[in-house]
Design a protein around this motif. Structure first.
Motif, PDB file in Angstrom:
ATOM      1  N   ASP A 131     -11.273  33.941  19.907  1.00 46.34           N
ATOM      2  CA  ASP A 131      -9.992  34.179  19.507  1.00 46.34           C
ATOM      3  C   ASP A 131     -10.065  35.301  18.566  1.00 46.34           C
ATOM      4  O   ASP A 131      -9.364  36.522  18.690  1.00 46.34           O
ATOM      5  N   VAL A 132     -11.122  35.409  17.601  1.00 43.96           N
ATOM      6  CA  VAL A 132     -11.084  36.504  16.840  1.00 43.96           C
ATOM      7  C   VAL A 132     -11.771  37.817  17.265  1.00 43.96           C
ATOM      8  O   VAL A 132     -11.301  38.825  17.152  1.00 43.96           O
ATOM      9  N   ALA A 133     -12.708  37.320  18.392  1.00 44.58           N
ATOM     10  CA  ALA A 133     -13.250  38.489  19.168  1.00 44.58           C
ATOM     11  C   ALA A 133     -12.051  39.197  20.006  1.00 44.58           C
ATOM     12  O   ALA A 133     -12.305  40.433  20.161  1.00 44.58           O
ATOM     13  N   ALA A 134     -11.157  38.228  20.578  1.00 44.13           N
ATOM     14  CA  ALA A 134     -10.027  38.879  21.430  1.00 44.13           C
ATOM     15  C   ALA A 134      -9.183  39.935  20.602  1.00 44.13           C
ATOM     16  O   ALA A 134      -8.807  40.873  20.836  1.00 44.13           O
ATOM     17  N   MET A 135      -8.963  39.390  19.296  1.00 39.06           N
ATOM     18  CA  MET A 135      -7.963  40.173  18.491  1.00 39.06           C
ATOM     19  C   MET A 135      -8.692  41.503  17.768  1.00 39.06           C
ATOM     20  O   MET A 135      -8.314  42.247  17.835  1.00 39.06           O
ATOM     21  N   GLU A 136     -10.035  41.339  17.583  1.00 37.19           N
ATOM     22  CA  GLU A 136     -10.919  42.515  17.253  1.00 37.19           C
ATOM     23  C   GLU A 136     -10.938  43.748  18.330  1.00 37.19           C
ATOM     24  O   GLU A 136     -10.295  44.761  18.133  1.00 37.19           O
ATOM     25  N   ALA A 137     -11.031  43.260  19.493  1.00 37.12           N
ATOM     26  CA  ALA A 137     -11.120  43.960  21.095  1.00 37.12           C
ATOM     27  C   ALA A 137      -9.820  44.536  20.944  1.00 37.12           C
ATOM     28  O   ALA A 137      -9.567  45.928  21.148  1.00 37.12           O
ATOM     29  N   PHE A 138      -8.550  43.860  20.867  1.00 37.69           N
ATOM     30  CA  PHE A 138      -7.383  44.374  20.979  1.00 37.69           C
ATOM     31  C   PHE A 138      -7.009  45.423  19.768  1.00 37.69           C
ATOM     32  O   PHE A 138      -6.515  46.709  20.369  1.00 37.69           O
ATOM     33  N   LEU A 139      -7.451  45.232  18.694  1.00 38.43           N
ATOM     34  CA  LEU A 139      -6.933  46.249  17.765  1.00 38.43           C
ATOM     35  C   LEU A 139      -7.906  47.514  17.612  1.00 38.43           C
ATOM     36  O   LEU A 139      -7.461  48.605  17.381  1.00 38.43           O
ATOM     37  N   ALA A 140      -9.296  47.243  18.024  1.00 38.41           N
ATOM     38  CA  ALA A 140     -10.099  48.452  18.189  1.00 38.41           C
ATOM     39  C   ALA A 140      -9.566  49.358  19.313  1.00 38.41           C
ATOM     40  O   ALA A 140      -9.719  50.561  19.269  1.00 38.41           O
ATOM     41  N   ALA A 141      -8.921  48.895  20.417  1.00 35.35           N
ATOM     42  CA  ALA A 141      -8.388  49.723  21.662  1.00 35.35           C
ATOM     43  C   ALA A 141      -7.160  50.246  21.016  1.00 35.35           C
ATOM     44  O   ALA A 141      -6.933  51.344  21.500  1.00 35.35           O
ATOM     45  N   ARG A 142      -6.390  49.646  20.089  1.00 35.60           N
ATOM     46  CA  ARG A 142      -5.282  50.394  19.461  1.00 35.60           C
ATOM     47  C   ARG A 142      -5.903  51.744  18.667  1.00 35.60           C
ATOM     48  O   ARG A 142      -5.005  52.674  18.787  1.00 35.60           O
TER      49      ARG A 142
END
Length: 137
Positions: free
Chosen positions: A29-40
């Motif tokens: 879950d944490v990794a998915a949020m990190e990846a989403f925000l890094a892409a933004r």
């Protein structure tokens, strides 16, 4: 702090399914949020020069949220009641930060919602406490 103009499609994060608990939050879950925000952040970096105010605010927000994500990661190794409460609070804070992205590609609308309980037994404990308070009146 003065709140900026509300986005037209932004609303309060809905409560998640009743069977999602702080104890069910994972490193994935944490990794998915990190990846989403890094892409933004990457999207902003492509669009604006490195010293532009837009890039600076995006980087600032990414750093602030990244700190919360790191704290959330730290709570995943321990499942004591106080740690689960901290995990719940960090998760819900992150859900507020991710809310403006609800409904956009990559945002996990089903998983990224507010949670109310630390673990599966928490709702039953709350009902018992409420019943005890009623009997004491």
């Amino acid at each position: 702090m003065k709140r900026p103009t509300q986005l037209p499609d932004c609303r309060f994060t809905p409560d998640g399914p009743p069977d999602v608990y702080a104890s069910s939050i994972t490193a994935a879950d944490v990794a998915a949020m990190e990846a989403f925000l890094a892409a933004r952040l990457d999207e902003v970096s492509i669009r604006y020069r490195p010293t532009a105010p837009e890039t600076r605010i995006a980087q600032s927000l990414y750093e602030a949220v990244g700190y919360q994500l790191d704290l959330l990661k730290d709570t995943l190794a321990v499942s004591k009641p106080e740690t689960l409460k901290e995990r719940l609070d960090l998760w819900n804070g992150l859900m507020q930060a991710l809310e403006p992205w609800r409904g956009t590609p990559g945002h996990d609308d089903e998983r990224w919602r507010l949670i109310s309980w630390t673990d599966e037994a928490a709702p039953a404990r709350a009902r018992r406490r409420a019943a005890q308070r009623q009997r004491q009146r």
